[in-house]
Design a protein around this motif. Structure first.
Motif, PDB file in Angstrom:
ATOM      1  N   GLU A 168      34.121  54.796 -54.090  1.00 16.98           N
ATOM      2  CA  GLU A 168      33.695  54.886 -52.730  1.00 16.98           C
ATOM      3  C   GLU A 168      32.383  54.203 -52.689  1.00 16.98           C
ATOM      4  N   ALA A 169      31.700  53.898 -53.916  1.00 18.21           N
ATOM      5  CA  ALA A 169      30.417  53.280 -54.222  1.00 18.21           C
ATOM      6  C   ALA A 169      30.222  52.139 -53.322  1.00 18.21           C
ATOM      7  N   THR A 170      28.923  51.722 -52.933  1.00 21.82           N
ATOM      8  CA  THR A 170      28.686  50.167 -52.358  1.00 21.82           C
ATOM      9  C   THR A 170      29.130  49.207 -53.539  1.00 21.82           C
ATOM     10  N   VAL A 171      29.338  48.029 -53.050  1.00 24.58           N
ATOM     11  CA  VAL A 171      29.546  46.773 -53.925  1.00 24.58           C
ATOM     12  C   VAL A 171      28.865  45.565 -53.501  1.00 24.58           C
ATOM     13  N   LEU A 172      28.146  44.865 -54.417  1.00 27.26           N
ATOM     14  CA  LEU A 172      27.230  43.597 -54.166  1.00 27.26           C
ATOM     15  C   LEU A 172      28.036  42.763 -54.948  1.00 27.26           C
ATOM     16  N   ILE A 173      28.636  41.737 -53.942  1.00 27.56           N
ATOM     17  CA  ILE A 173      29.337  40.689 -54.513  1.00 27.56           C
ATOM     18  C   ILE A 173      28.438  39.509 -54.395  1.00 27.56           C
ATOM     19  N   LEU A 174      28.357  38.845 -55.628  1.00 29.42           N
ATOM     20  CA  LEU A 174      27.482  37.708 -55.993  1.00 29.42           C
ATOM     21  C   LEU A 174      28.151  36.444 -56.254  1.00 29.42           C
ATOM     22  N   GLY A 175      27.346  35.405 -55.740  1.00 28.19           N
ATOM     23  CA  GLY A 175      28.083  33.894 -56.053  1.00 28.19           C
ATOM     24  C   GLY A 175      27.524  32.937 -55.045  1.00 28.19           C
ATOM     25  N   GLU A 176      27.481  31.952 -55.575  1.00 32.86           N
ATOM     26  CA  GLU A 176      26.951  30.701 -54.733  1.00 32.86           C
ATOM     27  C   GLU A 176      27.778  30.547 -53.341  1.00 32.86           C
ATOM     28  N   SER A 177      27.283  29.767 -52.525  1.00 37.36           N
ATOM     29  CA  SER A 177      27.963  29.517 -51.319  1.00 37.36           C
ATOM     30  C   SER A 177      29.236  28.726 -51.728  1.00 37.36           C
ATOM     31  N   GLY A 178      30.229  29.328 -50.741  1.00 38.84           N
ATOM     32  CA  GLY A 178      31.368  28.737 -51.035  1.00 38.84           C
ATOM     33  C   GLY A 178      32.322  29.122 -52.172  1.00 38.84           C
ATOM     34  N   THR A 179      32.157  30.215 -52.863  1.00 39.59           N
ATOM     35  CA  THR A 179      32.853  30.594 -53.790  1.00 39.59           C
ATOM     36  C   THR A 179      33.981  31.693 -53.640  1.00 39.59           C
ATOM     37  N   GLY A 180      33.763  32.172 -52.277  1.00 38.96           N
ATOM     38  CA  GLY A 180      34.923  33.042 -51.977  1.00 38.96           C
ATOM     39  C   GLY A 180      34.507  34.518 -51.944  1.00 38.96           C
ATOM     40  N   LYS A 181      33.288  34.956 -51.690  1.00 41.26           N
ATOM     41  CA  LYS A 181      33.054  36.109 -51.821  1.00 41.26           C
ATOM     42  C   LYS A 181      33.517  36.971 -50.682  1.00 41.26           C
ATOM     43  N   GLU A 182      34.004  36.465 -49.644  1.00 45.33           N
ATOM     44  CA  GLU A 182      34.533  37.225 -48.590  1.00 45.33           C
ATOM     45  C   GLU A 182      36.386  37.605 -48.958  1.00 45.33           C
TER      46      GLU A 182
END
Length: 462
Positions: A168-182
């Motif tokens: 249930e914890a929050t998740v921070l997704i890191l990455g350059e633009s266009g890497t597929g974070k979504e």
């Protein structure tokens, strides 16, 4: 596995009778003398010891059956609830069935009817559970299949997303633009217990602060000029599900404090309202910024950063996983060929060689745009290096040159693809009033790539 029944009834004699009948039929039976006690047991139970069916009395002191039914379905959607009612309140039981109850029995209940109804409820619950698990696996497979790449780095990203998903914890997704974070956010949601509820997405960079606040928290009628009716915010729309805050590093500092309160207290206050709204959402956030550096500069709240970064998933840039290029290229060409009504069956080794020598500052998004350009310009079903834009060429790749195929009918020299690219960028700049970030988004490239092209074409001062 032995089925478990939870009997919620304020009459001890009736609970005792039900226990005797159902234990004789091979069930395990738990009892609660009030709706409040029954809900407490439900909250405390862990699988496989949770009940598979609930037998719920409609009329009890304190919380009644209708209120308890709503609370049970909020805790365990799909858990079958059979109601107990006196003859005079059958109408209420029918109303409760419209709200999701499985069936009802009248007191005093017939033993054979009791066993038959509870058995049907148990079978219904099993089918619902199997269907949910099947949909979970299909959703997980679909989300995972769209994360293309078999490199070690991408395997680790997928495995980590699937590991943190059930939490249930929050998740921070890191990455350059266009890497597929979504795509990673979609996979985390698909394997989470919230997968049957919505995944609501918000691009924090797409709206100015005042509009973003109303988008997140909603507003009430009359909150400002033009607010002609209440509008729920994204937090409310995501209730029970997941809220994905893309480009969270772009949040104005003032709005960060309001977001922090919403995360900590699980309430939001729509604009113009003094009545807090309780929300139940899981937060996933993504950014291409170094939030630790932003915290040091004072542009991002430290307490919000720590609240968001309980779990972190870092996506490697494309230049660090070039082993995935062949698979990515094949996947994208299939999609782009369909989109542009072109048949592309292969790429030449030289074409793939040029791709593998480029650093891809715009990552997968830039790769997709480069491939779409090649698909549109292709005159055969095989892509060759001459279809690539000039900036991908390196001095040792003589094959990567654009050679015009024909001369215009008026006899003039044909415009190079380089000039066409320059004109495209100029048009995008004009359409976006010179705003660099919006222009980059419109072109489907990173801001860094846009800056490179502006400098290369002598447009840096525009």
């Amino acid at each position: 596995m032995t089925q478990k029944l939870l009997v919620i009834d304020d009459e001890p004699g009736h609970r005792l009778m039900v226990r005797a009948v159902m234990e004789d039929a091979g069930w395990r039976v738990a009892e609660a003398g009030s709706a409040e006690d029954g809900l407490r047991q439900l909250r405390a139970c862990t699988q496989p010891d949770c009940p598979s069916v609930i037998l719920l009395d409609m009329r009890m002191p304190g919380m009644d059956g209708m209120q308890a039914l709503a609370a049970i379905h909020e805790l365990y959607p799909g858990l079958p609830v059979v109601l107990l009612t006196a003859y005079g309140t059958v109408g209420s039981a029918v109303e409760a069935m419209k709200r999701g109850a499985f069936d009802y029995l009248t007191k005093p209940s017939d033993n054979e009817e009791l066993k038959a109804v509870l058995h049907r409820a148990s079978e219904f619950g099993r089918l619902v559970s199997e269907n949910r698990e099947l949909r979970r696996k299909v959703g997980q497979s679909d989300a995972s299949s769209r994360m293309i790449g078999k490199s070690r780095a991408m395997r680790q990203v997928r495995e980590l997303a699937e590991q943190v998903g059930p939490a249930e914890a929050t998740v921070l997704i890191l990455g350059e633009s266009g890497t597929g974070k979504e795509l990673v956010a979609e996979l985390v949601h698909a394997v989470s217990p919230r997968r049957d509820h919505p995944l609501i997405k918000v691009n924090c960079a797409a709206l100015p602060g005042d509009l973003l606040e109303s988008e997140l928290f909603g507003y009430v009628k009359g909150a400002f000029t033009g607010a002609i009716k209440d509008k729920p915010g994204r937090f409310q729309l995501a209730h029970g599900g997941t809220l994905f805050l893309d480009e969270v590093g772009e949040l104005p500092i003032g709005l960060q404090a309001k977001l922090l309160r919403a995360l900590q207290e699980r309430i939001v206050e729509p604009l113009g309202s003094v009545k807090p709204v309780v929300t139940d959402v899981r937060i996933l956030a993504a950014t291409n910024r170094d939030l630790r550096a932003e915290v040091a500069k004072g542009t991002f709240r430290e307490d919000l950063y720590f609240r968001l970064a309980v779990l972190e998933i870092a996506i490697p840039p494309l230049r660090e996983r070039l082993d995935d290029l062949p698979e990515l290229t094949a996947h994208l060409l299939d999609k782009l060929g369909t989109r542009n009504k072109k048949t592309v069956r292969a790429v030449s080794p030289a074409f793939l060689d040029v791709l593998s020598r480029y650093p891809w500052p715009g990552n997968v998004r830039e790769l997709e745009n480069v491939l779409e350009r090649a698909v549109i310009l292709a005159r055969s079903d095989t892509l060759t290096p001459d279809l690539l834009p000039p900036h991908l060429c390196t001095p040792d790749n003589a094959a990567c040159r654009i050679v015009p195929d024909s001369t215009p009918a008026n006899g003039a020299s044909p415009a190079s693809f380089e000039e066409a690219e320059r004109q495209t960028i100029l048009a995008a700049l004009d359409a976006n009033e010179g705003h660099r970030e919006r222009t980059a988004d419109a072109l489907g490239i990173s801001r860094r790539t846009l800056q490179y092209k502006l400098k290369r074409f002598g447009l840096a001062k525009r």
